[in-house]
Design an enzyme around this catalytic site. Structure first.
Site, mmCIF file in Angstrom:
data_model
loop_
_atom_site.group_PDB
_atom_site.id
_atom_site.type_symbol
_atom_site.label_atom_id
_atom_site.label_comp_id
_atom_site.label_asym_id
_atom_site.label_seq_id
_atom_site.Cartn_x
_atom_site.Cartn_y
_atom_site.Cartn_z
ATOM 1 C CG HIS A 128 -5.301 5.458 3.653
ATOM 2 N ND1 HIS A 128 -4.721 4.732 2.637
ATOM 3 C CD2 HIS A 128 -4.286 6.058 4.318
ATOM 4 C CE1 HIS A 128 -3.408 4.903 2.686
ATOM 5 N NE2 HIS A 128 -3.115 5.698 3.704
ATOM 6 C CB CYS A 150 -9.672 4.891 -0.373
ATOM 7 S SG CYS A 150 -8.060 5.390 0.287
ATOM 8 C CB CYS A 173 -3.106 0.548 -2.595
ATOM 9 S SG CYS A 173 -3.053 2.276 -3.109
ATOM 10 C CD GLU A 232 -0.616 7.646 5.258
ATOM 11 O OE1 GLU A 232 0.520 7.793 5.734
ATOM 12 O OE2 GLU A 232 -1.103 6.522 4.993
ATOM 13 C CG ASP A 276 -1.838 1.222 1.257
ATOM 14 O OD1 ASP A 276 -2.509 1.477 0.247
ATOM 15 O OD2 ASP A 276 -1.874 1.933 2.282
ATOM 16 C CB SER A 277 0.192 4.725 -0.943
ATOM 17 O OG SER A 277 -0.989 4.940 -0.191
HETATM 18 N N1 DGL Z 1 -4.971 3.445 0.410
HETATM 19 C C1 DGL Z 1 -4.950 3.844 -0.916
HETATM 20 C C2 DGL Z 1 -6.165 3.494 -1.710
HETATM 21 O O1 DGL Z 1 -6.802 2.505 -1.398
HETATM 22 C C3 DGL Z 1 -4.237 5.051 -1.364
HETATM 23 C C4 DGL Z 1 -4.306 6.294 -0.696
HETATM 24 C C5 DGL Z 1 -3.319 7.280 -1.226
HETATM 25 O O2 DGL Z 1 -2.135 7.026 -1.124
HETATM 26 O O3 DGL Z 1 -3.774 8.296 -1.759
HETATM 27 O O4 DGL Z 1 -6.484 4.149 -2.670
#
Ligand code: DGL
Length: 276
Positions: A197, A195, A75, A161, A12-13
């Site tokens: 997150h 997403c 992600c 974050e 993941d990012s």
């Molecule tokens: N968690 C990520 C997603 O599912 C990426 C969030 C990001 O880095 O912008 O899209």
């Protein structure tokens, strides 16, 4: 005979993929995993196709070089912008047993179970929304039976974050994006939290989401789909080792990563810093 260390890679990012890893671990505690968060370069959601592809490929190649045969892009942004190219262009250059899977298709496959109105909402990063991956995947699997409306939530990942989930600003942005989505299509009865997150903002989301709207979180969906994938691909299953371990890698400092990752995962952990 002792089995070789061949963990499943989760990429993941940043922290978001931990929400996926947590669910996967609940279902498959016996497997080995490596989690890789590119926290130093997060967020991906506002970056171009080329950059997300380049960063994601670096992450995947690193996980392959560490013994992973299977990598999950936990992600949506990476799944939307990099998965197809990696599968079609890059995988043939690696050992033939290597595979990369994303989170979009398993999420889409769940929709018929939940929607009654056939009107679906997608909340995601700007990158995921602009890629049109959800509407395209939904049309591919289900034809034109479902009406799909998207809303980009560019502030949600930075809130997570930066550990600002309890800040009143989180209420403001979450409410605004949910209201925007439901104003665009009031018939929406099912929303994909597109997403990884976003589950970390779940309690705020619940404050503003009408009760009749079902929210699909990807952790349990991706975990179930991975279990099913391994049943259907026994050769891959055999090359995933089972030592019950998780190794955590981050491109940021471990001092930053560990306390927050511990919180998100719900268990103490030690991480290693790596460079991609
Ligand atoms: N968690 C990520 C997603 O599912 C990426 C969030 C990001 O880095 O912008 O899209």
């Amino acid at each position: 005979m002792e089995q070789k260390y061949q963990p499943i890679g989760i990429f993941d990012s940043g922290y978001g993929g931990l929400t996926i890893l947590k669910s996967i671990r609940e279902q498959m505690p016996q497997y080995d995993f490596i989690y890789l968060g590119d926290n130093a370069r997060t967020p991906y959601g506002t970056r171009s196709f080329d950059v997300v592809y380049e960063y994601t490929l670096q992450g995947v190649s690193t996980l392959f070089s560490m013994g992973c045969n299977l990598v999950i892009l936990a992600c949506n942004t990476a799944s939307a912008k990099a998965l197809r190219t990696i599968q079609q262009k890059d995988l043939p250059g690696f050992d033939s047993c290597r595979r990369v899977l994303g989170v979009i298709r398993p999420s889409v496959e769940q929709l018929p179970k939940y929607t009654k109105t056939g009107h679906i909402g997608v909340l995601g990063t700007t990158g995921t929304v602009l890629s049109e991956s959800y509407p395209l995947e939904i049309a591919k699997i289900m034809g034109n039976h479902l009406v799909v409306t998207q809303e980009a939530c560019p502030m949600w990942v930075p809130l997570v974050e930066n550990d600002e989930m309890s800040n009143p600003a989180a209420d403001y942005f979450v409410r605004k994006n949910i209201e925007n989505l439901l104003t665009k299509d009031p018939q929406i009865d099912t929303i994909i939290l597109g997403c990884t997150h976003y589950p970390l903002l779940r309690s705020t989301i619940d404050k503003f989401l009408p009760q009749h709207v079902k929210l699909l979180e990807q952790g349990p969906i991706v975990a179930e789909s991975l279990v099913d994938y391994l049943v259907r691909h026994p050769v891959m299953d055999q090359v995933c080792s089972r030592g019950g371990s998780i190794r955590f890698l981050t491109t940021e400092s471990t001092e930053n990563f560990e306390p927050r990752a511990t919180l998100f995962l719900g268990a103490a952990l030690t991480a290693e810093k790596i460079q991609l």
